[in-house]
Design a protein around this motif. Structure first.
Motif, mmCIF file in Angstrom:
data_model
loop_
_atom_site.group_PDB
_atom_site.id
_atom_site.type_symbol
_atom_site.label_atom_id
_atom_site.label_comp_id
_atom_site.label_asym_id
_atom_site.label_seq_id
_atom_site.Cartn_x
_atom_site.Cartn_y
_atom_site.Cartn_z
ATOM 1 N N GLY A 44 -51.331 46.183 -17.429
ATOM 2 C CA GLY A 44 -51.214 45.291 -16.293
ATOM 3 C C GLY A 44 -52.250 45.644 -15.240
ATOM 4 O O GLY A 44 -52.446 46.819 -14.915
ATOM 5 N N ALA A 45 -52.914 44.646 -14.685
ATOM 6 C CA ALA A 45 -53.991 44.904 -13.726
ATOM 7 C C ALA A 45 -53.477 45.578 -12.452
ATOM 8 O O ALA A 45 -54.233 46.272 -11.777
ATOM 9 N N LEU A 46 -52.190 45.398 -12.123
ATOM 10 C CA LEU A 46 -51.623 45.990 -10.911
ATOM 11 C C LEU A 46 -50.852 47.273 -11.195
ATOM 12 O O LEU A 46 -50.251 47.839 -10.280
ATOM 13 N N ASP A 47 -50.889 47.725 -12.412
ATOM 14 C CA ASP A 47 -50.166 48.929 -12.811
ATOM 15 C C ASP A 47 -51.017 50.164 -12.531
ATOM 16 O O ASP A 47 -52.143 50.267 -13.034
ATOM 17 N N PRO A 48 -50.517 51.129 -11.750
ATOM 18 C CA PRO A 48 -51.295 52.351 -11.541
ATOM 19 C C PRO A 48 -51.662 53.077 -12.829
ATOM 20 O O PRO A 48 -52.692 53.757 -12.871
ATOM 21 N N SER A 94 -49.287 49.589 -21.430
ATOM 22 C CA SER A 94 -49.301 50.140 -20.072
ATOM 23 C C SER A 94 -50.008 51.490 -19.946
ATOM 24 O O SER A 94 -50.717 51.718 -18.971
ATOM 25 N N VAL A 95 -49.815 52.393 -20.883
ATOM 26 C CA VAL A 95 -50.429 53.726 -20.792
ATOM 27 C C VAL A 95 -51.484 53.881 -21.880
ATOM 28 O O VAL A 95 -51.152 53.890 -23.072
ATOM 29 N N PRO A 96 -52.753 54.014 -21.508
ATOM 30 C CA PRO A 96 -53.819 54.145 -22.515
ATOM 31 C C PRO A 96 -53.811 55.521 -23.163
ATOM 32 O O PRO A 96 -53.272 56.490 -22.602
ATOM 33 N N TYR A 97 -54.410 55.596 -24.334
ATOM 34 C CA TYR A 97 -54.522 56.874 -25.024
ATOM 35 C C TYR A 97 -55.557 57.756 -24.349
ATOM 36 O O TYR A 97 -56.672 57.318 -24.042
ATOM 37 N N HIS A 107 -46.151 47.234 -14.187
ATOM 38 C CA HIS A 107 -45.967 48.261 -15.220
ATOM 39 C C HIS A 107 -45.059 47.826 -16.367
ATOM 40 O O HIS A 107 -45.269 48.232 -17.502
ATOM 41 N N TRP A 108 -44.039 47.013 -16.088
ATOM 42 C CA TRP A 108 -43.011 46.696 -17.096
ATOM 43 C C TRP A 108 -43.480 45.512 -17.927
ATOM 44 O O TRP A 108 -42.828 44.474 -18.001
ATOM 45 N N ILE A 109 -44.571 45.679 -18.604
ATOM 46 C CA ILE A 109 -45.406 44.575 -19.073
ATOM 47 C C ILE A 109 -44.704 43.655 -20.063
ATOM 48 O O ILE A 109 -44.800 42.431 -19.961
ATOM 49 N N GLN A 110 -43.971 44.214 -21.030
ATOM 50 C CA GLN A 110 -43.346 43.345 -22.034
ATOM 51 C C GLN A 110 -42.122 42.632 -21.486
ATOM 52 O O GLN A 110 -41.612 41.691 -22.116
ATOM 53 N N GLN A 111 -41.651 43.047 -20.295
ATOM 54 C CA GLN A 111 -40.550 42.344 -19.648
ATOM 55 C C GLN A 111 -41.065 41.409 -18.546
ATOM 56 O O GLN A 111 -40.518 40.334 -18.336
ATOM 57 N N GLU A 112 -42.123 41.814 -17.869
ATOM 58 C CA GLU A 112 -42.721 40.954 -16.844
ATOM 59 C C GLU A 112 -43.400 39.726 -17.458
ATOM 60 O O GLU A 112 -43.334 38.627 -16.904
#
Length: 338
Positions: free
Chosen positions: A271-275, A131-134, A305-310
């Protein structure tokens, strides 16, 4: 209050750390994979990954970050700076009798995982970021950057940085606030395009004013929400929020690593819809320079955003494929930066 039954084969442990103690949950045997959650979650956010990684031949270990769950909650705000959290991860590796680990993080956990691989590449031999890039340390002081965002509205990060302010909003109704926060960043329940952005606070308002109401995201059952709410109702929110209150300290502590790349093998899944993915598109574009060891990057369509749960099955396939591939990589020694 009902809670879901825990999967067979998992073990809860407490280990010593600079924080005092860290709670972790482990499953499986084989090479160690350390899973680090984000805000506002716990080890439980990895409930779908633990059995999948164990079945693939790995020792999967999900921690409660200091300030969360059953881990210690130091009173000093400065105790939640990034360098302290890296030390906690090192303590877990040592306590489990291992010398190295692959580290995977989501949300704030992605930042913690990245910093762990940056500061101690001798221990953390690969890093997965969800979800959060380096983005390397650099630029102006973080508080100055966030203060300029939003115009008359206030970005959520400065809102969280003011001790006691967010707690006053959240703690009277932890369960309801968490439900709204999770829904605001989930693909199937997030506000539609053009609606007021839930990352910003109107003058005199609260974050909750903009949360969607009335429906939980598909990935979150009432029982799952009970688990998260019970933890924060017991601990309060300050330990979790203190991570936001150390961003300037992190910027100072990591001055020697300004612009530094992470050279260990890496993975990114967003996620493509994650800010976090869209706002940080420049960071993703810079991966050839900032993550020269990048093995793969995935952006999942229709995911929040909650990628491993979504999207647990898809994330599990990506993680296990990457981890298996790492076994074929010949690692070269990396000199620790000092």
């Amino acid at each position: 209050m009902s809670q879901p039954a825990e999967a067979a084969g998992i073990t809860h442990r407490l280990v010593a750390s600079p924080a005092g103690r860290l709670h972790l949950v482990e499953q499986g045997s084989g090479p160690l994979v350390l899973l680090v959650h984000g805000f506002p979650e716990s080890w439980y956010s990895w409930r779908h990954q633990l059995p999948a990684l164990a079945a693939a031949g790995f020792r999967a270990v999900a921690v409660d970050v200091r300030g969360y769950g059953r881990s210690s909650r130091p009173a000093d705000v400065a105790a939640y700076r990034m360098v302290e959290l890296v030390e906690d991860n090192l303590a877990v590796v040592r306590a489990l009798g291992e010398r190295t680990a692959v580290i995977v993080g989501h949300d704030w956990g992605a930042n913690i995982a990245a910093s762990s691989a940056l500061l101690r590449p001798d221990v953390f031999r690969a890093v997965g970021l969800l979800s959060v890039p380096y983005a390397p340390r650099g630029g102006p002081r973080p508080s100055e950057v966030f203060a300029r965002m939003g115009g008359e509205e206030e970005f959520y990060v400065p809102y969280f940085q003011d001790p006691g302010r967010a707690e006053a909003e959240i703690e009277p109704d932890v369960r309801g606030w968490l439900a709204g926060f999770y829904a605001a960043l989930s693909a199937d329940t997030m506000p539609p395009a053009g609606a007021p952005d839930p990352h910003f606070v109107s003058p005199g308002g609260t974050l909750r004013d903009r949360f969607p109401a009335g429906r939980l995201p598909a990935w979150l059952s009432e029982e799952d929400l009970d688990v998260y709410a019970a933890e924060f109702e017991r601990t309060g929110m300050s330990g979790a929020l203190h991570r936001y209150r150390n961003m300037d300290r992190d910027w100072e502590d990591l001055a020697a690593y300004d612009g530094a790349p992470i050279t260990r093998p890496s993975l990114f899944v967003g996620g493509a819809l994650d800010p976090s993915t869209t706002w940080m598109a420049d960071a993703i574009a810079a991966f050839p320079d900032t993550l020269p060891g990048l093995v793969a990057a995935h952006v999942l369509d229709g995911c929040g955003h909650w990628i491993q749960q979504e999207r647990p099955e898809e994330v599990n396939r990506i993680l296990t494929g990457w981890l298996t591939h790492l076994g074929d990589i010949s690692y070269q020694s990396v000199t620790e930066r000092r």
